[in-house]
Design a protein around this motif. Sequence first.
Motif, PDB file in Angstrom:
ATOM      1  N   PHE A 278       0.745  -1.211   0.015  1.00 47.84           N
ATOM      2  CA  PHE A 278       0.098   0.086  -0.017  1.00 47.84           C
ATOM      3  C   PHE A 278       0.984   1.265  -0.012  1.00 47.84           C
ATOM      4  N   HIS A 279       2.103   1.066  -0.310  1.00 47.60           N
ATOM      5  CA  HIS A 279       2.969   2.138  -0.345  1.00 47.60           C
ATOM      6  C   HIS A 279       2.663   3.217  -1.486  1.00 47.60           C
ATOM      7  N   SER A 280       2.307   4.492  -0.623  1.00 50.45           N
ATOM      8  CA  SER A 280       1.914   5.554  -1.798  1.00 50.45           C
ATOM      9  C   SER A 280       3.053   5.742  -2.615  1.00 50.45           C
ATOM     10  N   GLU A 281       2.910   6.459  -3.843  1.00 49.68           N
ATOM     11  CA  GLU A 281       3.906   6.964  -4.711  1.00 49.68           C
ATOM     12  C   GLU A 281       4.683   7.947  -4.091  1.00 49.68           C
ATOM     13  N   LYS A 293      18.650  13.973  -0.920  1.00 50.28           N
ATOM     14  CA  LYS A 293      17.624  14.067  -1.751  1.00 50.28           C
ATOM     15  C   LYS A 293      17.934  13.237  -3.020  1.00 50.28           C
ATOM     16  N   GLU A 294      18.785  12.443  -3.115  1.00 46.60           N
ATOM     17  CA  GLU A 294      19.280  11.723  -4.196  1.00 46.60           C
ATOM     18  C   GLU A 294      18.205  11.272  -5.019  1.00 46.60           C
ATOM     19  N   ARG A 295      17.132  10.421  -4.683  1.00 47.97           N
ATOM     20  CA  ARG A 295      16.103  10.325  -5.482  1.00 47.97           C
ATOM     21  C   ARG A 295      14.796  10.500  -5.340  1.00 47.97           C
ATOM     22  N   TYR A 296      14.446  10.746  -3.771  1.00 46.78           N
ATOM     23  CA  TYR A 296      13.241  11.451  -3.406  1.00 46.78           C
ATOM     24  C   TYR A 296      13.340  12.591  -2.391  1.00 46.78           C
ATOM     25  N   ILE A 297      12.174  13.158  -2.210  1.00 48.61           N
ATOM     26  CA  ILE A 297      12.079  14.224  -1.082  1.00 48.61           C
ATOM     27  C   ILE A 297      10.961  13.813  -0.305  1.00 48.61           C
ATOM     28  N   PRO A 298      11.091  14.336   1.090  1.00 45.06           N
ATOM     29  CA  PRO A 298       9.957  14.144   1.978  1.00 45.06           C
ATOM     30  C   PRO A 298       8.441  14.789   1.283  1.00 45.06           C
ATOM     31  N   ASP A 299       7.466  14.023   1.498  1.00 44.90           N
ATOM     32  CA  ASP A 299       6.175  14.383   1.076  1.00 44.90           C
ATOM     33  C   ASP A 299       5.120  14.394   2.049  1.00 44.90           C
ATOM     34  N   HIS A 300       4.577  15.794   2.409  1.00 44.58           N
ATOM     35  CA  HIS A 300       3.921  16.106   3.506  1.00 44.58           C
ATOM     36  C   HIS A 300       2.266  15.982   3.098  1.00 44.58           C
ATOM     37  N   ASP A 301       2.041  15.261   2.449  1.00 46.18           N
ATOM     38  CA  ASP A 301       0.717  14.968   1.988  1.00 46.18           C
ATOM     39  C   ASP A 301       0.094  13.948   3.064  1.00 46.18           C
ATOM     40  N   GLU A 303      -2.608  12.438   3.106  1.00 44.81           N
ATOM     41  CA  GLU A 303      -3.162  11.156   2.618  1.00 44.81           C
ATOM     42  C   GLU A 303      -2.389  10.026   2.145  1.00 44.81           C
ATOM     43  N   LYS A 304      -1.105  10.310   1.923  1.00 42.87           N
ATOM     44  CA  LYS A 304      -0.423   9.319   1.530  1.00 42.87           C
ATOM     45  C   LYS A 304       0.239   8.274   2.783  1.00 42.87           C
ATOM     46  N   ARG A 305       0.438   7.119   2.401  1.00 44.06           N
ATOM     47  CA  ARG A 305       0.768   6.260   3.501  1.00 44.06           C
ATOM     48  C   ARG A 305       1.649   4.988   3.064  1.00 44.06           C
ATOM     49  N   LEU A 306       2.161   4.334   3.968  1.00 48.69           N
ATOM     50  CA  LEU A 306       2.927   3.330   3.770  1.00 48.69           C
ATOM     51  C   LEU A 306       1.984   2.109   4.237  1.00 48.69           C
ATOM     52  N   MET A 307       1.129   1.990   5.034  1.00 48.51           N
ATOM     53  CA  MET A 307       0.501   0.677   5.251  1.00 48.51           C
ATOM     54  C   MET A 307      -1.033   1.133   5.099  1.00 48.51           C
ATOM     55  N   PRO A 348       6.526  11.770   6.202  1.00 45.63           N
ATOM     56  CA  PRO A 348       6.843  12.211   7.760  1.00 45.63           C
ATOM     57  C   PRO A 348       5.703  11.840   8.497  1.00 45.63           C
ATOM     58  N   TYR A 349       4.260  12.086   8.294  1.00 40.50           N
ATOM     59  CA  TYR A 349       3.203  11.766   8.803  1.00 40.50           C
ATOM     60  C   TYR A 349       3.044  10.222   9.223  1.00 40.50           C
ATOM     61  N   GLU A 350       3.525   9.517   8.384  1.00 42.00           N
ATOM     62  CA  GLU A 350       3.311   8.165   8.555  1.00 42.00           C
ATOM     63  C   GLU A 350       4.437   7.555   9.577  1.00 42.00           C
ATOM     64  N   ARG A 351       5.746   8.027   9.431  1.00 46.12           N
ATOM     65  CA  ARG A 351       6.726   7.907  10.392  1.00 46.12           C
ATOM     66  C   ARG A 351       6.244   8.382  11.872  1.00 46.12           C
ATOM     67  N   GLU A 352       5.928   9.625  11.806  1.00 48.25           N
ATOM     68  CA  GLU A 352       5.443  10.266  13.235  1.00 48.25           C
ATOM     69  C   GLU A 352       4.355   9.576  13.856  1.00 48.25           C
ATOM     70  N   ARG A 353       3.422   8.750  13.068  1.00 47.32           N
ATOM     71  CA  ARG A 353       2.313   8.032  13.586  1.00 47.32           C
ATOM     72  C   ARG A 353       2.975   6.685  14.280  1.00 47.32           C
TER      73      ARG A 353
END
Length: 475
Positions: A278-281, A293-301, A303-307, A348-353
Amino acid sequence: IESFESVNVDAALNVPGRAAEDSTYTSFNYHSDSDDDITDQEKTNSDFVDDEHMGHHSLPTYPPLDAYNSNTKGQNRLSSISQSLCGKSFSLYIFFAVAVVICSIALILTNGKGGLVKKSSWWSSAEWAALPVVNRPLYSLAFGSCSDQTRPMTYWDTVTAIHPDLTILMGDNVYGDCDDSSCETLKEAYDMLASDPSFLNARANLPMIATLDDHDYGRNDADVNNPVKDEAKEMFLDFFAVPSNDERRRVNDGVYTSYEWGPKSQRIQVIILDVRYFHSESKPTDDYGAPFKERYIPDHDKEKRLMSQEQWRWLGELLARPANVRLIVSSIQVISDGTGFECWRMLPYERERLYNVLQPTLKKTRTVILSGDRHIGGFYKHQTDDLYEVTASSWTHTIPYGMFDDCTNAQECDEKDPRRINDFVRVNHFGMINLDWDNREISIGLRRAETSEAVNEKGDANSDDLLQYHVLSIP
């Protein structure tokens, strides 16, 4: 790492060419009789009508007309015709019923995708060492990630010689990115792993549990949009002989699962997350290759999720269970703040969760996160909480100094990360955990994967092969 995986590093790396009873937890020594080829079912169907019926039942056979010279005879003729037709209808009914059953089996075997899932015959018959008995304490565990099946896999000999109570495979157990929906490349990768003598010996002697990362999910940096995630998931479950009634066989969800061992005062809980299904893009970088920031940067959306929400609910229930030691397996890094590659930092929001649900449990339970993916090894600590992470990557192709530039030492080559405790480990390695329940200590080390002398006469890791080592208390 895609750019690294395209480089030939053999020269740089200098790579040389308890069984238990009464376990109530899933074991990989399960064998199913339901994996027979569908051609056997088709043969049964083709034998359904015998030669006599095939030759004479295309149309009903009637008596000659002159046999009926009365009303009674006419009624008998009608009765004969009716019986013949009914007999034919019944045969057709049975034929179509069997056809429906065969088609249903075919749909199951094809995972509803229309193409037969190809499995090697040994996938359902291979012998796996049984998992430890659940009410007995564990004293040693091995863990690692990122094994390229095309390279020498002598690390299996090292781990088998140490013979830990449990071995955890944390993803990228093979490299088989799928070229198309058939995922034949991934199947071939599993076939190659299973043909390796060192792995065959390890499979029979080492109790193992496993999860997926991107390359055994069929796509580099695989996320929720991965078109072959279900095919790759089923291939993973089939390879490791996961039973058909296991919860990981659930539809439209990942392979997250959990285990517990030991009595009340020596209980260890292993939680295996799925952060791919379920990893969001991920959000692409605006400066490719730049530090942090080699390939990606933090996304503060938010609504996005890792699980999935279901996996979050499941995790909350598990954290409410008592445990003295808790190992949380995430195929990608959690605590690291120094990388621009895939990690929890990117959402960041998923990690903080995750931190928020773990924090209330940390005083009563020694919690350690185990991760892989990065092709380097290292130890990390949360900025405030008593929470540690150990990254063990990789078994076969760790990034050495100078792979991408002219740096020759840790100060020049290692990424700057305030959470990392030591320098990176840059030789092929895996993690070892030893539990001293009497002294309430857990020792965690990273050690060389390839060595001619895996253990000394006492069964301990040789000091020369132990790369980094930390001791933590057990509450």
